[in-house]
Scaffold this motif. Structure first.
Motif, PDB file in Angstrom:
ATOM      1  N   UNK A   1      -4.233  55.453 -10.195  1.00  0.00           N
ATOM      2  CA  UNK A   1      -4.776  54.170 -10.650  1.00  0.00           C
ATOM      3  C   UNK A   1      -5.041  53.217  -9.503  1.00  0.00           C
TER       4      UNK A   1
ATOM      5  N   UNK B   1      -1.270  46.520 -16.439  1.00  0.00           N
ATOM      6  CA  UNK B   1      -2.157  47.684 -16.474  1.00  0.00           C
ATOM      7  C   UNK B   1      -2.549  47.921 -17.922  1.00  0.00           C
TER       8      UNK B   1
ATOM      9  N   UNK C   1      -3.624  50.373 -20.609  1.00  0.00           N
ATOM     10  CA  UNK C   1      -3.700  51.828 -20.857  1.00  0.00           C
ATOM     11  C   UNK C   1      -5.005  52.192 -21.578  1.00  0.00           C
ATOM     12  N   UNK C   2      -5.653  51.182 -22.170  1.00  0.00           N
ATOM     13  CA  UNK C   2      -6.905  51.438 -22.904  1.00  0.00           C
ATOM     14  C   UNK C   2      -8.113  51.563 -21.974  1.00  0.00           C
ATOM     15  N   UNK C   3      -8.038  50.920 -20.808  1.00  0.00           N
ATOM     16  CA  UNK C   3      -9.212  50.857 -19.925  1.00  0.00           C
ATOM     17  C   UNK C   3      -8.947  51.406 -18.509  1.00  0.00           C
ATOM     18  N   UNK C   4      -7.669  51.565 -18.156  1.00  0.00           N
ATOM     19  CA  UNK C   4      -7.340  51.975 -16.789  1.00  0.00           C
ATOM     20  C   UNK C   4      -7.371  50.832 -15.788  1.00  0.00           C
ATOM     21  N   UNK C   5      -7.663  49.616 -16.268  1.00  0.00           N
ATOM     22  CA  UNK C   5      -7.774  48.453 -15.374  1.00  0.00           C
ATOM     23  C   UNK C   5      -6.444  47.743 -15.158  1.00  0.00           C
ATOM     24  N   UNK C   6      -6.266  47.175 -13.967  1.00  0.00           N
ATOM     25  CA  UNK C   6      -5.150  46.249 -13.752  1.00  0.00           C
ATOM     26  C   UNK C   6      -5.715  44.821 -13.731  1.00  0.00           C
TER      27      UNK C   6
END
Lengths: 169, 169
Positions: free
Chosen positions: B48, B158, B160-165
């Motif tokens: 990530x 973070x 978990x739905x988009x991988x974004x922080x």
């Protein structure tokens, strides 16, 4: 934000742009073991074991210590169905290189008497023998009533020099 | 050995066969932050954030909890030179879904009275609000005398739905 954190955030934008696994379930995949290992930078549990995203809980702390992980292990087992634990310590571990007294002295020397008082009595959980530490941790977990007897426990060593894991117990 | 662990060991043989990073130094790379995050199976911190092997300490526990990580954080800072901590909790965290009383009841119900007695008083460290929990943990770390004032601390979520922080504090 430091430039190094900015770099990580930039890398994350790329990761998110290609992310396709946004619908994974909260509990780990059925029958996958939890991996308990060290915080050491030279270990990448997902890569070393070929673990796919969403498959396994990973607990990491200094030394891959079982006592330190008990809270998380109980939650994984009781609330999320984990039935197997793979405990993985590693060669060249920093925990082999110091003792409690030295760590407490360092805190006192670097951060002052009040810092040392704040953590008085803290056990840093260092160890002197790698394989024995693996066996000790597995034994300790086996003796816990709060870990079901049905939970499978095994102990391993990861070699940072070769990338290989080997079974200890 | 269970068949699923056998699969992991087989995957590790492939990993080791292609392993070329056997000479990495014990301390993390200079200036890299330690990443403290949750044990959740849906998080792969190295992927990530694009963290290379050998670069950063990674601590993981249920909830990415700072209190639970204090021992490891002090070791990383005092013995291995870490000067920055990136604290990362995540959406959909299991720690948002239960309370201490429920966890203790589950242990008693599933494992019996003596198991519950063994962990009497254990704080499972659940939380009710994700962003607030990130802020609380960063505040708690800032107030620790055993963590040097010079250590940079930041708090993130973070998804978990988009991988974004995303940055919280």
């Amino acid at each position: 934000m430091s430039s190094v954190v900015q770099n990580l955030v930039d890398s994350n934008k790329e990761y998110a742009a290609n992310f396709t696994q946004g619908s994974l379930a909260l509990p780990p995949a059925k029958n996958m073991p939890l991996v308990l290992t060290c915080m050491d930078a030279r270990i990448d549990p997902a890569a070393a074991f070929g673990i796919s995203l969403g498959d396994a809980h990973v607990i990491r702390n200094a030394g891959g210590n079982a006592r330190d992980a008990l809270r998380s292990l109980i939650i994984s087992q009781q609330l999320l169905g984990t039935q197997e634990v793979l405990l993985l310590k590693h060669t060249g571990c920093g925990m082999l290189t110091f003792g409690n007294e030295e760590a407490h002295s360092l805190v006192k020397q670097n951060l002052g008497e009040s810092a040392e008082e704040e953590i008085a009595g803290l056990d840093f959980l260092p160890f002197g023998d790698l394989e024995q530490a693996v066996r000790d941790d597995v034994e300790w977990l086996k003796a816990r009533k709060a870990i079901a007897d049905s939970v499978k426990l095994s102990g391993w060593v990861y070699e940072v020099e070769t990338g290989k894991v080997r079974s200890v117990v």
